[in-house]
Design a protein around this motif. Structure first.
Motif, short mmCIF file in Angstrom:
data_model
loop_
_atom_site.label_atom_id
_atom_site.label_comp_id
_atom_site.label_asym_id
_atom_site.label_seq_id
_atom_site.Cartn_x
_atom_site.Cartn_y
_atom_site.Cartn_z
N LYS A 1 -6.02 2.90 12.21
CA LYS A 1 -4.88 2.88 11.28
C LYS A 1 -5.36 3.00 9.84
CE LYS A 1 -3.51 -1.14 12.74
NZ LYS A 1 -4.57 -1.40 13.74
N SER A 2 -6.27 2.13 9.46
CA SER A 2 -6.75 2.16 8.07
C SER A 2 -7.41 3.50 7.77
CB SER A 2 -7.73 1.03 7.81
OG SER A 2 -7.08 -0.20 7.97
N THR A 3 -8.19 3.98 8.72
CA THR A 3 -8.87 5.26 8.50
C THR A 3 -7.84 6.39 8.32
OG1 THR A 3 -10.66 4.44 9.90
CG2 THR A 3 -10.63 6.81 9.44
N PRO B 1 -4.27 -1.49 -0.68
CA PRO B 1 -5.37 -1.48 0.28
C PRO B 1 -5.33 -2.71 1.20
CG PRO B 1 -6.19 -1.25 -1.97
CD PRO B 1 -4.74 -1.64 -2.06
N GLU B 2 -6.10 -2.61 2.28
CA GLU B 2 -6.14 -3.66 3.29
C GLU B 2 -6.51 -5.01 2.68
OE1 GLU B 2 -8.63 -2.36 6.46
OE2 GLU B 2 -7.71 -3.71 7.91
N ASP B 3 -7.45 -4.95 1.71
CA ASP B 3 -7.94 -6.19 1.13
C ASP B 3 -8.03 -5.96 -0.37
OD1 ASP B 3 -8.99 -8.68 0.87
OD2 ASP B 3 -11.00 -8.14 1.57
N LEU C 1 1.08 1.03 2.63
CA LEU C 1 0.73 -0.38 2.60
C LEU C 1 -0.09 -0.71 3.83
CD1 LEU C 1 4.40 -1.34 1.91
CD2 LEU C 1 2.64 -1.52 0.18
N ASP C 2 -1.33 -1.14 3.61
CA ASP C 2 -2.17 -1.51 4.73
C ASP C 2 -2.10 -3.03 4.89
OD1 ASP C 2 -4.01 -1.57 6.77
OD2 ASP C 2 -5.46 -0.27 5.76
N GLU C 3 -1.34 -3.48 5.85
CA GLU C 3 -1.10 -4.90 6.10
C GLU C 3 -0.60 -5.65 4.87
OE1 GLU C 3 -3.91 -6.75 8.60
OE2 GLU C 3 -4.60 -4.88 9.47
N PRO C 4 0.61 -5.30 4.43
CA PRO C 4 1.13 -5.89 3.19
C PRO C 4 1.45 -7.37 3.28
CG PRO C 4 2.83 -4.61 4.28
CD PRO C 4 1.56 -4.36 5.03
MG LIG Z 1 -7.14 -1.74 9.24
#
Ligand SMILES: [Mg+2]
Ligand SMILES: Nc1ncnc2c1ncn2[C@@H]1O[C@H](COP(=O)(O)OP(=O)(O)OP(=O)(O)O)[C@@H](O)[C@H]1O
Lengths: 277, 307
Positions: B46-48, B84-86, B160-163
């Protein structure tokens, strides 16, 4: 183009906050104090016995060179230590994700960061350089020849080290980057000495080795050019040291360093453009 | 033009890192103006995939069109926001300074920023902390400021990566409201999260990916038209009333006062209630049992084979 300047501004502020920078400035101030005391002792000692003004002048300007060489070394090390993690660190922490998804090109990110650090390093060099010159002048009355050219060459040397930390920062982790760039700096140092030795030994192999080391990393030859520019006309014949120049890097060596800088930055940009973040 | 209809279109998008295939062949179409959920187990890519859509990661194959242009161009990025995720940033900046910086990077003018920055800070509930440095922020506060930075320039697509990771329940509700507000002003929201309960109430549409490929798609707005189980608590349900339920139900199970019905669609529920009431039953409770997204997820993904 705008993005470039925004990046330069933020990077300058980030760089100026590095604790290493302030530690280096503190070190510079302490070394300057030691330098001032040493000069003072020397001057007192000269006054206690008869001495030709010419010899005295040569010794004092030799000591000034020691001070400036210290400045130069400290500046290069400070440059490397403050900048090794600016690319690699921001890639691994993910800070770069928020920047590289903004509508600015990657070359602007890299270029802006480079300019920001370059500004910080230049100010640092100007501060420590002028401090050293001022102390020497106050204590002994000796001034270097062409101080502007000297300072510019020292800044140039730092910019090369900076370009190398950027180049390897686009490839490797912070730590690896530091080891590689300090290693190259070592090669440059060695190259400088080998070229010095070659002036005496006349061994063709040593000359070749020295030249190759300097080609691999031309930073140190810029210092030797700076020393040559700054020393009194007669000092060159005085002694065997990095401050006296048996073999003086030519204008070509300086031009080579400029081309080297351009190529390193170009490769860094090319690679940063293509790599995954 | 097809791309007018879709905010994002990918065909066979692929990414290999050395020998690992992170994304195998992603083919997606994300309609404009929807909240689109991108679901899948850890390591599904997913993130990729998001990074490829943003131009952070260079695909090894396939193509991706974002807002009608190849993914990752500088011009497209002007209209994109990304959390971003983090989220991490220089921690010596204050919340306001950070947003002003990101706004300027997006090409906003000073005057516009003076108005917009306090507005976005308010939106993510950080007004009391506007002039505090990020160094003192908690994980959830960083997440909020990260969300603000993604929205400061009013982008047409927000990734949104894991908002909602790291957010408290109020923060999660806030994110939900913000995302709906984004959709209402016409933006497309592309998000990925493991909190399926959140996804279920926020997203218009979801796709499930597994090992870098789409394995299922679901339009969440239409789920009420699917076959639904309904639990009914009622007194005095006569056998004839029970038999009459066959008209709407494919299965009827009675257990004392509890009825378990399976209807073809949730839309039939009012008629069922009317039928029961008019036959003299006393209805206390009618609870449609939609299959939770989580169960759907588990059913689609199969048992966790381990990573
Ligand atoms: Mg991810
Ligand atoms: N830079 C990289 N180098 C090598 N492999 C990577 C890299 N980034 C991701 N991967 C691999 O690609 C796969 C997909 O990773 P990705 O981060 O896209 O997963 P994800 O779906 O976001 O997972 P999660 O839900 O845990 O965030 C994983 O197997 C991961 O190990």
């Amino acid at each position: 183009m705008n993005g470039l300047w925004i990046m330069a501004g933020i990077t300058f502020r980030e760089a100026a906050r590095r604790r290493i920078l302030w530690t280096a400035l503190l070190c510079g101030a302490i070394l300057l104090a030691i330098f001032a005391i040493a000069l003072r002792l020397q001057v007192d000692e000269f006054q206690s016995r008869p001495m030709s003004p010419f010899v005295r002048y040569q010794v004092e300007s030799g000591m000034l060179m020691i001070g400036l060489y210290t400045c130069d070394l400290l500046a290069v090390v400070m440059t490397i230590l403050t900048s090794i993690d600016t690319i690699a660190g921001e890639i691994s922490s993910g800070t770069i994700h928020a920047i590289a998804t903004k509508p600015i090109a990657r070359w602007q990110i890299l270029g802006g960061k480079y300019l920001g650090f370059a500004a910080m390093v230049s100010i640092y060099v100007l501060l420590t350089f002028s401090g050293t010159v001022a102390v020497a002048y106050a204590v002994t009355g000796v001034l270097p020849e062409h101080p502007m050219v000297g300072a510019a060459l020292i800044i140039f040397e730092c910019l090369i080290a900076l370009a190398l930390t950027f180049l390897f920062g686009t490839w490797f982790s912070t730590l690896t980057n530091g080891v590689i760039v300090l290693g190259l700096q070592g090669a440059a140092f060695m190259g400088g000495w080998l070229e010095q030795v070659s002036g005496f030994s006349q061994s063709a192999q040593i000359v070749t080795l020295g030249v190759w080391s300097s080609l691999l990393m031309p930073g140190e030859s810029l210092w030797r050019r700076a020393a040559y520019e700054m020393q009194t006309p007669l000092a060159g014949s005085l002694s065997f040291s990095p401050f006296a120049n048996v073999s003086i890097p030519s204008g070509t060596a300086v031009a080579y360093a400029a081309a080297y800088l351009a190529v390193v930055l170009a490769i860094a940009t090319y690679h940063f453009n293509r790599r995954d973040l | 033009m097809a791309s007018d209809q879709f905010a994002i279109e990918t065909r066979g998008l692929r990414k290999e890192f050395g020998r690992t295939v992170a994304v195998k062949g992603l083919s997606l179409q994300v309609p404009r103006g929807e909240i689109f959920g991108f679901l899948g187990p850890n390591g599904a890519g997913k993130s990729t995939s998001i990074k490829m859509l943003l131009g952070l990661v260079r695909p090894t194959g396939g193509d991706a069109i974002v807002l009608g242009a190849p993914a990752g161009t500088v011009d497209t990025r002007r209209r994109i926001g990304f959390l971003p995720e983090d989220f991490r940033f220089y921690d010596w900046l204050t919340a306001s300074e950070l947003l002003a910086l990101h706004g300027r990077l997006c090409g906003m003018e000073h005057a516009a920023l003076r108005r917009r920055v306090p507005e976005v800070i308010e939106m993510v509930g950080l007004t009391p902390h506007a002039d505090r440095r990020l160094r003192g922020f908690s994980k959830g506060m960083l997440q909020r400021i990260g969300l603000a930075q993604a929205l400061v320039h009013e982008p047409d697509i927000v990734f949104l990566d894991e908002p909602t990771s790291g957010l408290d329940p109020i923060g999660r509700r806030m994110v939900r409201d913000i995302l709906r507000a984004q959709r209402d002003r016409g933006a497309t929201v592309f998000l990925n999260s493991h909190l399926l309960g959140e996804i279920e109430i926020t997203c218009d549409r979801v796709v499930f990916i597994k090992e870098g490929e789409v394995v299922a798609a679901e339009d969440l707005r239409n789920r009420s038209r699917d076959e639904t189980r309904v639990l009914v608590a009622a007194h005095n349900v006569s056998p004839s009333a029970l038999a009459g339920l066959e008209r709407w139900c494919t299965a009827v199970v009675a257990d004392g006062d509890q009825l378990s019905l399976t209807t073809r669609s949730k839309e039939l529920v009012p008629e069922i209630v009317r039928h029961l009431v008019s036959s003299g039953a006393e209805v206390y409770e009618v609870v449609p049992q939609r299959e939770p997204l989580e169960e759907l997820f588990v059913r689609i993904m199969g048992k966790d084979p381990g990573l």
